[in-house]
Design an enzyme around this catalytic site. Structure first.
Site, PDB file in Angstrom:
ATOM      1  N   GLU A   1      14.418 141.201  51.036  1.00 18.65           N
ATOM      2  CA  GLU A   1      13.598 140.272  50.242  1.00 18.65           C
ATOM      3  C   GLU A   1      12.117 140.585  50.290  1.00 18.65           C
ATOM      4  O   GLU A   1      11.516 140.693  51.367  1.00 18.65           O
ATOM      5  CB  GLU A   1      13.825 138.833  50.708  1.00 18.65           C
ATOM      6  CG  GLU A   1      13.051 137.812  49.899  1.00 18.65           C
ATOM      7  CD  GLU A   1      13.464 136.372  50.170  1.00 18.65           C
ATOM      8  OE1 GLU A   1      12.762 135.464  49.689  1.00 18.65           O
ATOM      9  OE2 GLU A   1      14.482 136.154  50.859  1.00 18.65           O
TER      10      GLU A   1
ATOM     11  N   LYS B   1      17.743 133.340  47.104  1.00 21.08           N
ATOM     12  CA  LYS B   1      18.346 132.069  47.492  1.00 21.08           C
ATOM     13  C   LYS B   1      19.712 131.991  46.832  1.00 21.08           C
ATOM     14  O   LYS B   1      19.827 132.101  45.612  1.00 21.08           O
ATOM     15  CB  LYS B   1      17.472 130.898  47.014  1.00 21.08           C
ATOM     16  CG  LYS B   1      17.525 129.706  47.932  1.00 21.08           C
ATOM     17  CD  LYS B   1      16.770 130.033  49.197  1.00 21.08           C
ATOM     18  CE  LYS B   1      16.953 128.930  50.227  1.00 21.08           C
ATOM     19  NZ  LYS B   1      16.693 129.429  51.571  1.00 21.08           N
TER      20      LYS B   1
END
Length: 404
Positions: A213, A229
């Protein structure tokens, strides 16, 4: 606080290999020069202090954001760039948020920066292939599955009261080891999908990350963040389930909105746009949903302001961020240590910092790992406990000793 000291010894033997986020052109061609470290008990503004350190060591980080107009020659001894690590605690200090429980790895600084200079090929060395006398004991969690589920329910109740819209809860586990864990740490860094895969080490400690990420990247006149997410097993059915989940999409969109807000606080940026929303990508054995949020650099942008805007990352805190940090501090019994912070590279013409999810620490006696997830009103406590276990499984497998 140590400001511009000679490099300190690596741990436990030289833990060499790729620096998280370092450009491919630098890998194997640089060596550590000077280091900076800051602990949360030191006081002062860590964002300003580390920026001053970079400036004093040939890396200007004021008015950043525009790619250099000329090619910088690679000359032995010249500054190549710097590795930067920022803990979740340091991010909370930068954001003015509530500090949580103490870290279970207190020897690791909350901000650690290493300036690298160009050197001959092979300066980084190769990752060790063997596990000399390495063995790993059983993992001990800092909370039980039932306590984790209770924390999830407590967040749901906070949402019901209107305190937060979403909060991330993270669990910790540790295991004793003997021998040299260097090869195991590099197996973590080499997990599939680890965009920031690498190892960073200091005096008596090391961290390894398999993070996919992007917390923040500044390159070619643009600032980018790529929040992740939403997680499912990397099967055809798991992908369909993730794409169809209203709960996962709602959770994801809340964090995208938070990241848009974080970037919009920076006066040196132009309009913030969502370039990609809820794209499903693979990390190890999991599908994850990722979005891309960006903005052009149109004015002055300084590293301290950038760090204060994005740290700690919204996808591992929640919304509103400061209220979520207060919930996290209330609920998590063990500090986040090296997890849920930032690690990456500060270059002459770019910044690239990953979020320290899928990140582990070694402190000379134990290995430490963290995993969790974002909680919304629709969260099922048992499902959240299972999701955290699924995220931790590839890390634990990589840390396991190789068969004799």
């Amino acid at each position: 606080m140590v400001h511009g000291t000679p490099p300190i010894d690596h741990f436990p033997t030289p833990v060499q290999g790729p620096s998280p986020g370092a450009p491919a052109s630098c890998q194997g061609r640089h060596r550590a020069s000077t280091v900076f470290q800051w602990f949360r008990c030191d006081g002062g503004d860590p964002a300003e202090l580390v920026a001053e350190f970079f400036g004093a060591n040939g890396l200007p980080v004021r008015n950043i954001g525009r790619t250099a107009t000329r090619v910088r020659p690679i000359v032995d001894g010249s500054v190549c760039g710097a590795a930067l690590y920022v803990s979740a605690d340091a991010g909370s200090v930068m954001a003015g948020g509530t500090l949580g429980a103490p870290s279970p790895v207190p020897a690791i600084p909350d901000v650690y920066a290493v300036v690298h200079v160009h050197a001959g090929a092979g300066s980084d060395g190769a990752a060790p292939a063997q596990d000399p006398a390495y063995d790993l004991g059983p993992w001990t969690p800092s909370w039980t599955a039932a306590e984790h589920a209770e924390a999830v329910q407590a967040v749901r109740e906070a949402i019901g009261r209107g305190d937060v819209y979403q909060a991330n809860v993270v669990g910790h586990a540790s295991a004793p080891y003997t021998g040299d864990p260097a090869a195991a740490l590099h197996r973590v860094a080499a997990l599939p999908g680890a965009r920031y895969g690498g190892v960073l080490a200091g005096d008596g400690w090391a961290l390894a990350t398999a993070s996919p990420e992007t917390l923040v990247e500044v390159r070619d006149g643009r600032v980018v963040t790529r929040p992740i997410k939403g997680t499912r097993p990397a099967t055809a059915a798991g992908r369909r389930e993730l794409l169809a989940s209203a709960k996962e999409r709602a959770e994801h969109v809340m964090i995208v909105d938070l990241e848009r807000n974080d970037l919009s606080r920076l006066s040196g940026l132009g309009p913030v746009t969502v370039d990609e929303l809820f794209a499903v990508r693979r990390w190890a054995g999991l599908w994850q949903a990722e979005s891309v949020v960006s903005a052009p650099v149109v004015g002055r942008l300084d590293l301290p302001d950038l760090l204060r805007a994005v740290c700690p990352g919204g996808s591992v805190t929640g919304a509103p961020k400061l209220a979520a940090l207060a919930e996290i501090a209330r609920l998590e019994p063990v500090g986040r240590g090296v997890s849920m912070g930032a690690v990456g590279w500060i270059g002459h013409d770019h910044i690239d910092l990953g979020l320290t999810i899928r990140t582990v620490a070694a402190d000379g006696h134990r290995l430490h790992a963290w995993a969790g997830g974002g909680i919304t009103w629709d969260s099922d406590p048992a499902a959240e406990v299972a999701e955290a276990a699924a995220k931790a499984a590839p890390i634990r497998a990589a840390l396991a000793p190789l068969p004799a």
